[in-house]
Write a protein that holds these residues in place. Structure first.
Motif, PDB file in Angstrom:
ATOM      1  N   GLU A 167       0.715  -1.334  -0.064  1.00 43.75           N
ATOM      2  CA  GLU A 167       0.226  -0.074   0.014  1.00 43.75           C
ATOM      3  C   GLU A 167       0.794   1.182  -0.116  1.00 43.75           C
ATOM      4  N   ARG A 168       0.197   2.312  -0.424  1.00 39.83           N
ATOM      5  CA  ARG A 168       1.146   3.573  -0.296  1.00 39.83           C
ATOM      6  C   ARG A 168       1.355   3.927   0.979  1.00 39.83           C
ATOM      7  N   GLU A 169       2.277   4.521   1.439  1.00 41.07           N
ATOM      8  CA  GLU A 169       2.992   4.614   2.796  1.00 41.07           C
ATOM      9  C   GLU A 169       3.387   6.204   2.936  1.00 41.07           C
ATOM     10  N   PHE A 170       2.824   6.817   3.791  1.00 36.89           N
ATOM     11  CA  PHE A 170       3.442   7.830   4.299  1.00 36.89           C
ATOM     12  C   PHE A 170       4.712   8.097   4.664  1.00 36.89           C
ATOM     13  N   VAL A 171       5.431   9.258   4.282  1.00 32.94           N
ATOM     14  CA  VAL A 171       6.786   9.321   4.554  1.00 32.94           C
ATOM     15  C   VAL A 171       6.818  10.620   5.190  1.00 32.94           C
ATOM     16  N   VAL A 172       6.445  11.765   4.818  1.00 34.09           N
ATOM     17  CA  VAL A 172       6.640  13.203   5.485  1.00 34.09           C
ATOM     18  C   VAL A 172       5.583  14.275   5.051  1.00 34.09           C
ATOM     19  N   VAL A 173       5.297  15.157   5.815  1.00 31.69           N
ATOM     20  CA  VAL A 173       4.523  16.147   5.364  1.00 31.69           C
ATOM     21  C   VAL A 173       4.937  17.508   6.120  1.00 31.69           C
ATOM     22  N   ILE A 174       4.757  18.523   5.323  1.00 37.13           N
ATOM     23  CA  ILE A 174       5.352  19.837   5.710  1.00 37.13           C
ATOM     24  C   ILE A 174       4.220  20.876   5.710  1.00 37.13           C
ATOM     25  N   ASP A 196       7.997   6.992  10.850  1.00 38.14           N
ATOM     26  CA  ASP A 196       8.817   6.244  11.748  1.00 38.14           C
ATOM     27  C   ASP A 196       9.946   5.574  10.871  1.00 38.14           C
ATOM     28  N   SER A 197       9.822   5.304   9.767  1.00 37.26           N
ATOM     29  CA  SER A 197      10.663   4.443   8.930  1.00 37.26           C
ATOM     30  C   SER A 197      11.654   5.470   8.553  1.00 37.26           C
ATOM     31  N   VAL A 198      11.600   6.809   8.423  1.00 34.69           N
ATOM     32  CA  VAL A 198      12.459   7.434   7.694  1.00 34.69           C
ATOM     33  C   VAL A 198      13.219   8.637   8.737  1.00 34.69           C
ATOM     34  N   LYS A 199      12.587   8.757   9.951  1.00 34.51           N
ATOM     35  CA  LYS A 199      12.999   9.932  10.888  1.00 34.51           C
ATOM     36  C   LYS A 199      14.420   9.671  10.988  1.00 34.51           C
ATOM     37  N   GLY A 200      14.996  10.686  10.859  1.00 37.52           N
ATOM     38  CA  GLY A 200      16.524  10.954  11.198  1.00 37.52           C
ATOM     39  C   GLY A 200      17.280  10.831   9.927  1.00 37.52           C
ATOM     40  N   ARG A 201      16.745  10.296   8.826  1.00 29.71           N
ATOM     41  CA  ARG A 201      17.344   9.978   7.535  1.00 29.71           C
ATOM     42  C   ARG A 201      16.952  10.851   6.454  1.00 29.71           C
ATOM     43  N   PHE A 202      15.736  11.148   6.443  1.00 25.94           N
ATOM     44  CA  PHE A 202      14.929  12.071   5.566  1.00 25.94           C
ATOM     45  C   PHE A 202      14.486  13.411   5.826  1.00 25.94           C
ATOM     46  N   THR A 203      14.973  14.431   4.953  1.00 26.90           N
ATOM     47  CA  THR A 203      14.276  15.731   5.648  1.00 26.90           C
ATOM     48  C   THR A 203      13.460  16.619   4.443  1.00 26.90           C
ATOM     49  N   ILE A 204      12.535  17.131   4.773  1.00 27.03           N
ATOM     50  CA  ILE A 204      11.603  17.654   3.802  1.00 27.03           C
ATOM     51  C   ILE A 204      11.694  19.174   3.979  1.00 27.03           C
ATOM     52  N   SER A 205      11.638  19.725   2.859  1.00 24.65           N
ATOM     53  CA  SER A 205      11.937  21.390   2.936  1.00 24.65           C
ATOM     54  C   SER A 205      11.014  22.061   1.555  1.00 24.65           C
ATOM     55  N   ARG A 206      10.613  23.377   1.718  1.00 21.84           N
ATOM     56  CA  ARG A 206       9.755  23.842   0.666  1.00 21.84           C
ATOM     57  C   ARG A 206      10.577  25.194   0.492  1.00 21.84           C
ATOM     58  N   ARG A 219      -4.646  20.238   4.687  1.00 21.50           N
ATOM     59  CA  ARG A 219      -3.987  20.337   6.077  1.00 21.50           C
ATOM     60  C   ARG A 219      -3.011  19.179   6.110  1.00 21.50           C
ATOM     61  N   LEU A 220      -2.257  19.337   7.354  1.00 20.05           N
ATOM     62  CA  LEU A 220      -1.189  18.052   7.416  1.00 20.05           C
ATOM     63  C   LEU A 220      -2.141  16.748   7.804  1.00 20.05           C
ATOM     64  N   SER A 221      -1.632  15.714   7.262  1.00 20.19           N
ATOM     65  CA  SER A 221      -2.385  14.673   7.440  1.00 20.19           C
ATOM     66  C   SER A 221      -1.274  13.472   7.067  1.00 20.19           C
ATOM     67  N   THR A 222      -1.563  12.183   7.487  1.00 17.08           N
ATOM     68  CA  THR A 222      -0.765  11.113   7.260  1.00 17.08           C
ATOM     69  C   THR A 222      -1.230  10.004   6.451  1.00 17.08           C
ATOM     70  N   VAL A 223      -2.666  10.481   5.901  1.00 22.16           N
ATOM     71  CA  VAL A 223      -3.156   9.202   5.290  1.00 22.16           C
ATOM     72  C   VAL A 223      -3.642   9.783   3.777  1.00 22.16           C
ATOM     73  N   VAL A 224      -3.584   8.976   2.975  1.00 19.20           N
ATOM     74  CA  VAL A 224      -3.882   9.119   1.435  1.00 19.20           C
ATOM     75  C   VAL A 224      -4.897   9.916   1.070  1.00 19.20           C
ATOM     76  N   THR A 225      -5.948  10.002   1.982  1.00 17.31           N
ATOM     77  CA  THR A 225      -7.347  10.433   1.672  1.00 17.31           C
ATOM     78  C   THR A 225      -7.287  11.683   2.015  1.00 17.31           C
ATOM     79  N   GLY A 226      -6.171  12.324   2.683  1.00 17.39           N
ATOM     80  CA  GLY A 226      -5.936  13.479   3.084  1.00 17.39           C
ATOM     81  C   GLY A 226      -5.517  14.641   2.135  1.00 17.39           C
TER      82      GLY A 226
END
Length: 122
Positions: free
Chosen positions: A44-51, A62-72, A101-108
């Motif tokens: 399934e499609r998995e949430f990575v990060v939101v800004i 959780d799987s990317v904390k400390g390794r990935f960084t988002i910026s805009r 708005r900030l969301s961790t789900v695909v439907t957001g």
């Protein structure tokens, strides 16, 4: 209406780095929360990060904390995903998404890019 185009994917060895970009068009870009999701084959499609639209709030999976960084960069209408210490399990198609708005789900999210492939070899 917002159109999203991802770029920057590719093949990298484990432990390496990549930077993904998501270029947005549409006058309301700065009003949207921007997120990255990923989808591996058969999963399934998995949430990575939101800004947040101001850039002041971020939330990482959780799987990317400390390794990935988002910026805009609102001046360039672009969101970036800096990926370090890549692992083979990070292999997936990465999608950029925009929502109200900030969301961790695909439907957001209302708008999606076409995706860019990231492959991490062991």
């Amino acid at each position: 209406q917002v159109q999203l185009v991802e770029s920057g994917g590719g093949l990298v060895q484990a432990g390496g780095s990549l930077r993904l970009s998501c270029a947005a068009s549409g006058r309301t870009f700065s009003s949207y929360a921007m997120a990255w999701f990923r989808q591996a084959p058969g999963k399934e499609r998995e949430f990575v990060v939101v800004i947040s639209w101001t850039g002041g709030r971020t939330y990482y999976g959780d799987s990317v904390k400390g390794r990935f960084t988002i910026s805009r960069d609102t001046a360039k209408n672009t969101v970036y995903l800096h990926m370090n210490s890549l692992k083979p399990e990070d292999t997936a198609v990465y999608y950029c998404a925009a929502g109200p708005r900030l969301s961790t789900v695909v439907t957001g999210y209302d708008y999606w890019g076409q995706g860019t492939q990231v492959t991490v070899s062991s």
